[in-house]
Design a protein around this motif. Sequence first.
Motif, PDB file in Angstrom:
ATOM      1  N   GLU A  97      10.557   2.548   3.004  1.00 49.73           N
ATOM      2  CA  GLU A  97      11.453   1.546   2.453  1.00 49.73           C
ATOM      3  C   GLU A  97      12.816   1.579   3.136  1.00 49.73           C
ATOM      4  O   GLU A  97      13.419   0.535   3.392  1.00 49.73           O
ATOM      5  CB  GLU A  97      11.605   1.745   0.945  1.00 49.73           C
ATOM      6  CG  GLU A  97      12.261   0.580   0.235  1.00 49.73           C
ATOM      7  CD  GLU A  97      12.057   0.599  -1.269  1.00 49.73           C
ATOM      8  OE1 GLU A  97      12.881  -0.009  -1.971  1.00 49.73           O
ATOM      9  OE2 GLU A  97      11.067   1.212  -1.736  1.00 49.73           O
ATOM     10  N   GLY A  98      13.296   2.774   3.454  1.00 47.35           N
ATOM     11  CA  GLY A  98      14.577   2.872   4.142  1.00 47.35           C
ATOM     12  C   GLY A  98      14.542   2.193   5.503  1.00 47.35           C
ATOM     13  O   GLY A  98      15.492   1.498   5.896  1.00 47.35           O
ATOM     14  N   HIS A  99      13.448   2.370   6.236  1.00 48.71           N
ATOM     15  CA  HIS A  99      13.304   1.740   7.553  1.00 48.71           C
ATOM     16  C   HIS A  99      13.176   0.230   7.419  1.00 48.71           C
ATOM     17  O   HIS A  99      13.859  -0.533   8.137  1.00 48.71           O
ATOM     18  CB  HIS A  99      12.079   2.320   8.260  1.00 48.71           C
ATOM     19  CG  HIS A  99      11.784   1.683   9.575  1.00 48.71           C
ATOM     20  ND1 HIS A  99      12.689   1.659  10.615  1.00 48.71           N
ATOM     21  CD2 HIS A  99      10.674   1.026  10.028  1.00 48.71           C
ATOM     22  CE1 HIS A  99      12.160   1.019  11.652  1.00 48.71           C
ATOM     23  NE2 HIS A  99      10.951   0.625  11.317  1.00 48.71           N
ATOM     24  N   ALA A 100      12.322  -0.218   6.491  1.00 49.48           N
ATOM     25  CA  ALA A 100      12.127  -1.655   6.309  1.00 49.48           C
ATOM     26  C   ALA A 100      13.401  -2.333   5.818  1.00 49.48           C
ATOM     27  O   ALA A 100      13.698  -3.476   6.180  1.00 49.48           O
ATOM     28  CB  ALA A 100      10.981  -1.901   5.323  1.00 49.48           C
ATOM     29  N   LEU A 101      14.161  -1.637   4.996  1.00 49.71           N
ATOM     30  CA  LEU A 101      15.420  -2.166   4.479  1.00 49.71           C
ATOM     31  C   LEU A 101      16.390  -2.467   5.620  1.00 49.71           C
ATOM     32  O   LEU A 101      17.019  -3.536   5.673  1.00 49.71           O
ATOM     33  CB  LEU A 101      16.028  -1.149   3.523  1.00 49.71           C
ATOM     34  CG  LEU A 101      17.107  -1.629   2.574  1.00 49.71           C
ATOM     35  CD1 LEU A 101      16.479  -2.063   1.252  1.00 49.71           C
ATOM     36  CD2 LEU A 101      18.098  -0.514   2.294  1.00 49.71           C
ATOM     37  N   ARG A 103      15.742  -3.063   8.789  1.00 45.43           N
ATOM     38  CA  ARG A 103      15.259  -4.208   9.578  1.00 45.43           C
ATOM     39  C   ARG A 103      15.483  -5.518   8.825  1.00 45.43           C
ATOM     40  O   ARG A 103      15.899  -6.520   9.409  1.00 45.43           O
ATOM     41  CB  ARG A 103      13.778  -4.038   9.900  1.00 45.43           C
ATOM     42  CG  ARG A 103      13.467  -2.945  10.919  1.00 45.43           C
ATOM     43  CD  ARG A 103      11.961  -2.771  11.084  1.00 45.43           C
ATOM     44  NE  ARG A 103      11.305  -4.027  11.408  1.00 45.43           N
ATOM     45  CZ  ARG A 103      11.099  -4.472  12.642  1.00 45.43           C
ATOM     46  NH1 ARG A 103      11.536  -3.755  13.674  1.00 45.43           N
ATOM     47  NH2 ARG A 103      10.478  -5.622  12.850  1.00 45.43           N
ATOM     48  N   SER A 104      15.205  -5.509   7.540  1.00 44.13           N
ATOM     49  CA  SER A 104      15.318  -6.721   6.741  1.00 44.13           C
ATOM     50  C   SER A 104      16.766  -7.191   6.635  1.00 44.13           C
ATOM     51  O   SER A 104      17.058  -8.387   6.721  1.00 44.13           O
ATOM     52  CB  SER A 104      14.737  -6.470   5.345  1.00 44.13           C
ATOM     53  OG  SER A 104      14.481  -7.683   4.659  1.00 44.13           O
ATOM     54  N   PHE A 105      17.686  -6.252   6.463  1.00 46.60           N
ATOM     55  CA  PHE A 105      19.105  -6.619   6.371  1.00 46.60           C
ATOM     56  C   PHE A 105      19.590  -7.225   7.693  1.00 46.60           C
ATOM     57  O   PHE A 105      20.457  -8.105   7.697  1.00 46.60           O
ATOM     58  CB  PHE A 105      19.949  -5.391   6.034  1.00 46.60           C
ATOM     59  CG  PHE A 105      19.942  -5.012   4.576  1.00 46.60           C
ATOM     60  CD1 PHE A 105      18.870  -5.340   3.756  1.00 46.60           C
ATOM     61  CD2 PHE A 105      21.001  -4.319   4.026  1.00 46.60           C
ATOM     62  CE1 PHE A 105      18.866  -4.988   2.414  1.00 46.60           C
ATOM     63  CE2 PHE A 105      21.009  -3.968   2.682  1.00 46.60           C
ATOM     64  CZ  PHE A 105      19.932  -4.298   1.868  1.00 46.60           C
ATOM     65  N   ALA A 106      19.048  -6.743   8.810  1.00 44.19           N
ATOM     66  CA  ALA A 106      19.464  -7.250  10.119  1.00 44.19           C
ATOM     67  C   ALA A 106      18.871  -8.623  10.418  1.00 44.19           C
ATOM     68  O   ALA A 106      19.506  -9.454  11.082  1.00 44.19           O
ATOM     69  CB  ALA A 106      19.060  -6.260  11.213  1.00 44.19           C
ATOM     70  N   LEU A 107      17.666  -8.879   9.921  1.00 39.05           N
ATOM     71  CA  LEU A 107      16.940 -10.102  10.288  1.00 39.05           C
ATOM     72  C   LEU A 107      16.962 -11.181   9.219  1.00 39.05           C
ATOM     73  O   LEU A 107      16.615 -12.332   9.482  1.00 39.05           O
ATOM     74  CB  LEU A 107      15.479  -9.748  10.604  1.00 39.05           C
ATOM     75  CG  LEU A 107      15.246  -8.774  11.768  1.00 39.05           C
ATOM     76  CD1 LEU A 107      13.770  -8.396  11.863  1.00 39.05           C
ATOM     77  CD2 LEU A 107      15.733  -9.380  13.071  1.00 39.05           C
ATOM     78  N   GLY A 157      10.018  -8.332   9.131  1.00 38.22           N
ATOM     79  CA  GLY A 157       9.286  -8.822  10.291  1.00 38.22           C
ATOM     80  C   GLY A 157       8.002  -8.094  10.615  1.00 38.22           C
ATOM     81  O   GLY A 157       7.397  -8.339  11.663  1.00 38.22           O
ATOM     82  N   SER A 158       7.540  -7.206   9.741  1.00 43.05           N
ATOM     83  CA  SER A 158       6.322  -6.443  10.010  1.00 43.05           C
ATOM     84  C   SER A 158       5.391  -6.469   8.799  1.00 43.05           C
ATOM     85  O   SER A 158       5.683  -5.842   7.776  1.00 43.05           O
ATOM     86  CB  SER A 158       6.660  -4.993  10.377  1.00 43.05           C
ATOM     87  OG  SER A 158       5.482  -4.203  10.444  1.00 43.05           O
ATOM     88  N   GLY A 163       2.762  -3.914   4.126  1.00 40.24           N
ATOM     89  CA  GLY A 163       1.520  -3.516   3.472  1.00 40.24           C
ATOM     90  C   GLY A 163       1.471  -2.022   3.193  1.00 40.24           C
ATOM     91  O   GLY A 163       1.022  -1.600   2.124  1.00 40.24           O
ATOM     92  N   SER A 164       1.930  -1.232   4.155  1.00 40.73           N
ATOM     93  CA  SER A 164       1.933   0.218   3.961  1.00 40.73           C
ATOM     94  C   SER A 164       2.875   0.606   2.830  1.00 40.73           C
ATOM     95  O   SER A 164       2.549   1.446   1.989  1.00 40.73           O
ATOM     96  CB  SER A 164       2.361   0.917   5.258  1.00 40.73           C
ATOM     97  OG  SER A 164       1.443   0.647   6.304  1.00 40.73           O
ATOM     98  N   HIS A 165       4.048  -0.020   2.804  1.00 45.65           N
ATOM     99  CA  HIS A 165       5.003   0.271   1.733  1.00 45.65           C
ATOM    100  C   HIS A 165       4.445  -0.144   0.386  1.00 45.65           C
ATOM    101  O   HIS A 165       4.576   0.591  -0.610  1.00 45.65           O
ATOM    102  CB  HIS A 165       6.323  -0.446   2.002  1.00 45.65           C
ATOM    103  CG  HIS A 165       7.272  -0.374   0.845  1.00 45.65           C
ATOM    104  ND1 HIS A 165       7.327  -1.352  -0.129  1.00 45.65           N
ATOM    105  CD2 HIS A 165       8.168   0.573   0.473  1.00 45.65           C
ATOM    106  CE1 HIS A 165       8.230  -1.022  -1.029  1.00 45.65           C
ATOM    107  NE2 HIS A 165       8.757   0.139  -0.690  1.00 45.65           N
ATOM    108  N   ALA A 166       3.829  -1.319   0.306  1.00 47.13           N
ATOM    109  CA  ALA A 166       3.307  -1.818  -0.971  1.00 47.13           C
ATOM    110  C   ALA A 166       2.261  -0.879  -1.549  1.00 47.13           C
ATOM    111  O   ALA A 166       2.233  -0.632  -2.763  1.00 47.13           O
ATOM    112  CB  ALA A 166       2.713  -3.216  -0.780  1.00 47.13           C
ATOM    113  N   ALA A 167       1.396  -0.334  -0.690  1.00 46.77           N
ATOM    114  CA  ALA A 167       0.357   0.579  -1.166  1.00 46.77           C
ATOM    115  C   ALA A 167       0.965   1.850  -1.747  1.00 46.77           C
ATOM    116  O   ALA A 167       0.540   2.347  -2.798  1.00 46.77           O
ATOM    117  CB  ALA A 167      -0.599   0.924  -0.024  1.00 46.77           C
TER     118      ALA A 167
END
Length: 250
Positions: A97-101, A103-107, A157-158, A163-167
């Motif tokens: 979640e930290g990694h996806a966060l 990326r999401s804030f940037a994009l 963007g991934s 999907g991995s985070h949701a699981a």
Amino acid sequence: MVGWHVMAWNGQAETAGERVYRRLRSDIISGRLEPSEKLKLGRLKDDYGISISTLRELLNRLTSEGLIVAESARGFEVAPVSADNFKELANLRLLLEGHALQRSFALGDMDWEGRVVAAHHKLASMERRTLAGDAGGLEVLKRYDSEFHQALLSACGSGVLMGSHAAVFDKYMRYLMIAVIFRDRAAQEHQKLLELALKRDAKGAQAILANHIMDCVAYTLSHAPSGLLGLRRAPASKHRKFAGQAAIPV
């Protein structure tokens, strides 16, 4: 409530098997099917209104997701729970979640901001009701909690990362549902995450997220029903129980 992160494919009409799969999955995550509960095919066939052959396929699918355990001699049972597994899921959630966060804030664009604000509005409304003493909507509250965190990540963007985070998130949330846990401070942390998202402050949001997840683990382990996670009940606390900054040791 059914579904959590599992939705009908491409908006097409669901088959009976897909509907039952979502019901079974939701019943495991919500705790209606209890940890380590033996799953008798005859009873499940009647309860869910599906054939034994299709039921076996669905149980095998849930086994591949780690929500059910299959043993040849003993059949199927709901996956057990433990304090160590909860900590492991929390650490993995924080990593993804930290990694996806970031990326999401940037994009993220204006549509993303709209999704985040809308998801938080629903969550905050349920949190206010719960803080006022209404413990009857915990399952809806946890679903809105899930939707808010997914909205925060939705511009990363991934699809693989989402999907991995949701699981992992669903398995983590299962512990909160089984322990019937709600932390009062969670509402403040969600509000802060919203504010930092709109400011695109990824570092600040990651710090709040670490506290949000790990404090929740510590609180859950201290307030879960006696014996649920192999732990003795902690002394009585002034905190509300429905239902604390580095990674927690596993």
